[in-house]
Enzyme design. Structure first.
Site, short mmCIF file in Angstrom:
data_model
loop_
_atom_site.label_atom_id
_atom_site.label_comp_id
_atom_site.label_asym_id
_atom_site.label_seq_id
_atom_site.Cartn_x
_atom_site.Cartn_y
_atom_site.Cartn_z
N ASP A 74 -13.62 16.98 -20.00
CA ASP A 74 -14.09 17.26 -19.04
C ASP A 74 -12.08 17.69 -17.93
O ASP A 74 -13.49 16.01 -16.96
CB ASP A 74 -15.61 17.27 -18.49
CG ASP A 74 -15.61 18.95 -17.41
OD1 ASP A 74 -15.12 19.76 -17.39
OD2 ASP A 74 -15.67 18.71 -16.17
N GLU B 160 -10.92 21.97 -23.27
CA GLU B 160 -11.60 23.51 -22.11
C GLU B 160 -10.15 24.35 -21.54
O GLU B 160 -8.86 23.81 -21.47
CB GLU B 160 -12.18 23.26 -21.20
CG GLU B 160 -13.50 24.44 -20.89
CD GLU B 160 -14.58 24.06 -19.87
OE1 GLU B 160 -15.25 25.55 -19.58
OE2 GLU B 160 -14.33 23.28 -19.18
N CYS C 6 -28.26 21.20 -20.53
CA CYS C 6 -28.38 20.29 -20.94
C CYS C 6 -27.94 19.68 -22.30
O CYS C 6 -28.20 20.10 -23.11
CB CYS C 6 -30.16 19.88 -20.78
SG CYS C 6 -30.02 17.82 -20.92
N CYS D 23 -31.06 18.01 -24.63
CA CYS D 23 -32.09 18.78 -25.82
C CYS D 23 -31.86 20.18 -25.58
O CYS D 23 -32.17 20.92 -26.20
CB CYS D 23 -34.03 19.21 -24.77
SG CYS D 23 -33.36 19.69 -23.21
N CYS E 52 -32.72 17.70 -16.03
CA CYS E 52 -32.57 18.25 -16.45
C CYS E 52 -34.89 18.45 -16.47
O CYS E 52 -35.08 17.35 -16.58
CB CYS E 52 -32.88 18.26 -18.58
SG CYS E 52 -33.42 19.58 -19.56
N CYS F 117 -36.17 18.06 -20.29
CA CYS F 117 -36.49 16.27 -21.48
C CYS F 117 -36.61 15.78 -19.90
O CYS F 117 -36.71 14.02 -20.35
CB CYS F 117 -35.21 16.18 -21.64
SG CYS F 117 -34.03 16.34 -21.10
N ASP G 89 -20.29 16.69 -14.83
CA ASP G 89 -19.24 16.48 -15.37
C ASP G 89 -19.35 15.53 -16.64
O ASP G 89 -18.55 15.95 -17.62
CB ASP G 89 -18.15 15.44 -14.70
CG ASP G 89 -17.18 16.71 -12.88
OD1 ASP G 89 -17.45 17.46 -12.80
OD2 ASP G 89 -16.73 15.81 -12.24
#
Length: 293
Positions: free
Chosen positions: A78, A161, A215, A218, A234, A237, A244
């Site tokens: 990233d 990306e 997430c 999960c 999250c 979970c 990042d």
């Protein structure tokens, strides 16, 4: 003097190498400072003169494929501004600081704009400015070469990306910081070096993949989050993610076709989530935790 009579870039096939001496046809013999030894016998040489008045000799050589055992099967990267790259392994790659050189460059640019065109002092300032820009470019290129080489050598699949850098430069507050990072150059280097090493691959995922909205543990999707939010908890979970780091893990999964919202997976194999995430996120935090107790 003989080189100054030539253009800024010209190719010579008639040349010979003797130690640290480069002999060019009809131009004579020149002393060379090698950046690295040549891997094989060169077939031609290109002489390049940059804006700072420096000359570089670029040789065309043939090299074979490199065999290096990878340490990991895959990794997600990233790219960012404050931290150049956050890896899915949890490691950070910090970019070198360009602020000092950038301030100096802008000062000489203002000085150059005030000086009389064609004057000797203006030419002297122009050369100093060109050397400053060249120094910044060399620091960036050295950093990118080392970073991309390590990524390709240590990982069999590198997932990046597809960033719309041109559109991102429209933000006048971040344009300078974005342009200094060299994201496009890093991608080009990764792709070029992957072709030189056996059993290496660079995958590019779509820029529309919601890597910052899911997430990585999960698969719960919490939606868009402001850039100022750097840590996300999250509600499904209970895992707290670095923004990042979570995006890097999702980039890796998306490139390998393992994430629920990835376009690499088929619609029939997507995992369906129960409940209404929008309604859940609108509830108070204490009530959210109580739902999962």
């Amino acid at each position: 003097k003989k080189l100054n009579q030539q253009s800024a870039r010209f190719v010579r096939t008639g040349f010979s190498l003797k130690g640290n001496k480069l002999e060019l046809a009809k131009l004579g013999r020149f002393k060379v400072k090698w950046s690295r030894p040549l891997p094989s016998e060169p077939s031609s040489v290109t002489i390049i003169r940059n804006t700072a008045g420096q000359y570089h000799a670029s040789f065309v050589v043939e090299i074979g494929s490199i065999n290096i055992e990878p340490l990991r099967p895959s990794i997600g990267v990233d790219l960012g501004i404050k931290t150049f790259a956050f890896l899915s392994t949890g490691d950070r790659v910090e970019s070198p600081g360009y602020n000092r050189l950038d301030r100096k460059t802008r000062r000489f640019q203002r000085k150059l704009a005030r000086q009389v065109k064609g004057s000797k002092r203006r030419e002297k300032t122009r050369l100093r400015l060109a050397k400053l820009k060249l120094k910044t470019a060399n620091i960036r290129k050295d950093f990118l070469h080392k970073t991309t080489t390590q990524l390709i050598h240590e990982n069999q699949v590198v997932v990046l990306e597809d960033l719309a850098v041109k559109n991102m430069l429209g933000n006048r507050k971040l344009a300078r910081a974005i342009s200094e990072q060299g994201w496009g150059t890093a991608r080009t280097m990764c792709e070029a070096k992957a072709s030189m090493v056996n059993d290496r691959e660079v995958r590019i995922i779509s820029r529309w993949e919601p890597t910052s909205q899911i997430c990585s543990d999960c698969g719960f999707r919490w939606g868009k989050v402001a850039l100022s939010v750097r840590s996300i908890l999250c509600v499904s979970c209970g895992t707290e993610h670095d923004r990042d780091g979570n995006a890097a893990k999702n980039i890796e999964k998306s490139g390998l076709g393992l994430t629920q919202d990835s376009k690499w997976t088929k619609n029939g194999r997507k995992t369906r989530m129960s409940g209404n995430p929008t309604a859940l996120s609108s509830q108070p935090y204490s009530e959210q935790l109580g739902l999962f107790a």
